[in-house]
Design a protein around this motif. Sequence first.
Motif, short mmCIF file in Angstrom:
data_model
loop_
_atom_site.label_atom_id
_atom_site.label_comp_id
_atom_site.label_asym_id
_atom_site.label_seq_id
_atom_site.Cartn_x
_atom_site.Cartn_y
_atom_site.Cartn_z
N MET A 49 0.84 -1.18 0.00
CA MET A 49 0.00 0.00 0.00
C MET A 49 0.88 1.24 0.00
O MET A 49 1.81 1.36 0.77
N CYS A 50 0.58 2.18 -0.89
CA CYS A 50 1.34 3.41 -0.97
C CYS A 50 0.78 4.43 0.01
O CYS A 50 -0.43 4.59 0.12
N LYS A 51 1.65 5.11 0.70
CA LYS A 51 1.24 6.17 1.61
C LYS A 51 1.69 7.50 1.02
O LYS A 51 2.83 7.63 0.59
N PRO A 52 0.79 8.49 1.00
CA PRO A 52 1.19 9.78 0.47
C PRO A 52 2.24 10.43 1.37
O PRO A 52 2.20 10.31 2.58
N SER A 53 3.19 11.11 0.74
CA SER A 53 4.25 11.73 1.53
C SER A 53 3.81 13.07 2.12
O SER A 53 4.32 13.49 3.13
N ALA A 54 2.89 13.75 1.49
CA ALA A 54 2.43 15.04 1.99
C ALA A 54 1.05 15.35 1.44
O ALA A 54 0.69 14.92 0.36
N ILE A 55 0.30 16.10 2.23
CA ILE A 55 -1.03 16.53 1.81
C ILE A 55 -1.03 18.05 1.74
O ILE A 55 -0.52 18.71 2.64
N SER A 56 -1.61 18.59 0.66
CA SER A 56 -1.69 20.04 0.47
C SER A 56 -3.12 20.42 0.14
O SER A 56 -3.86 19.66 -0.48
N ARG A 57 -3.49 21.61 0.57
CA ARG A 57 -4.80 22.16 0.22
C ARG A 57 -4.61 23.26 -0.81
O ARG A 57 -3.64 24.00 -0.77
N GLY A 58 -5.56 23.32 -1.73
CA GLY A 58 -5.50 24.33 -2.77
C GLY A 58 -6.89 24.60 -3.31
O GLY A 58 -7.90 24.21 -2.71
N TYR A 59 -6.94 25.24 -4.47
CA TYR A 59 -8.20 25.59 -5.12
C TYR A 59 -8.15 25.19 -6.59
O TYR A 59 -7.18 25.48 -7.28
N PHE A 60 -9.20 24.52 -7.01
CA PHE A 60 -9.32 24.07 -8.39
C PHE A 60 -9.39 25.28 -9.31
O PHE A 60 -10.11 26.24 -9.04
N ILE A 61 -8.64 25.23 -10.42
CA ILE A 61 -8.68 26.30 -11.42
C ILE A 61 -9.41 25.83 -12.67
O ILE A 61 -10.40 26.42 -13.08
N ARG A 62 -8.90 24.76 -13.29
CA ARG A 62 -9.52 24.26 -14.52
C ARG A 62 -9.05 22.82 -14.77
O ARG A 62 -8.03 22.38 -14.26
N ARG A 63 -9.80 22.15 -15.60
CA ARG A 63 -9.44 20.79 -16.02
C ARG A 63 -8.75 20.90 -17.37
O ARG A 63 -9.33 21.40 -18.34
N GLU A 64 -7.50 20.49 -17.44
CA GLU A 64 -6.75 20.54 -18.70
C GLU A 64 -7.24 19.47 -19.66
O GLU A 64 -7.39 19.71 -20.85
N ASN A 65 -7.42 18.25 -19.14
CA ASN A 65 -7.95 17.13 -19.90
C ASN A 65 -8.47 16.10 -18.91
O ASN A 65 -8.62 16.41 -17.73
N ARG A 66 -8.75 14.87 -19.34
CA ARG A 66 -9.31 13.86 -18.44
C ARG A 66 -8.40 13.53 -17.28
O ARG A 66 -8.85 13.14 -16.22
N PHE A 67 -7.09 13.67 -17.46
CA PHE A 67 -6.12 13.21 -16.47
C PHE A 67 -5.40 14.32 -15.71
O PHE A 67 -4.73 14.04 -14.73
N VAL A 68 -5.52 15.55 -16.15
CA VAL A 68 -4.74 16.64 -15.57
C VAL A 68 -5.65 17.83 -15.24
O VAL A 68 -6.51 18.21 -16.02
N ALA A 69 -5.39 18.42 -14.05
CA ALA A 69 -6.12 19.62 -13.63
C ALA A 69 -5.11 20.65 -13.15
O ALA A 69 -4.04 20.31 -12.64
N ALA A 70 -5.45 21.92 -13.33
CA ALA A 70 -4.64 23.01 -12.80
C ALA A 70 -5.22 23.40 -11.45
O ALA A 70 -6.44 23.54 -11.29
N VAL A 71 -4.34 23.55 -10.45
CA VAL A 71 -4.75 23.86 -9.09
C VAL A 71 -3.89 25.00 -8.56
O VAL A 71 -2.69 25.06 -8.85
N LEU A 72 -4.49 25.88 -7.77
CA LEU A 72 -3.76 26.98 -7.15
C LEU A 72 -3.37 26.58 -5.74
O LEU A 72 -4.23 26.31 -4.90
N LEU A 73 -2.08 26.51 -5.48
CA LEU A 73 -1.52 26.25 -4.16
C LEU A 73 -0.95 27.56 -3.62
O LEU A 73 -0.76 28.51 -4.38
#
Length: 76
Positions: A1-25
Amino acid sequence: MCKPSAISRGYFIRRENRFVAAVLLPEGETLCHVKNTGRCRELFVAGAPVILTKAVAPNRKTGYDLAAVQKNGIWF
């Protein structure tokens, strides 16, 4: 099982395509991998709070995975 190394909060900006999104950190805009390739247009709206997990693979094109998005106070 993979454990995430860090968690960050941000705000969704836009969806680039099905697999990628732009987020504001706090450090600026970044691209992240979207695990759910469904459109989810009702959830992915500009300004929606999101939680990202830091990617553990060093050779990835995106440094984060989009783990959750908030709508009406509920995390999905």
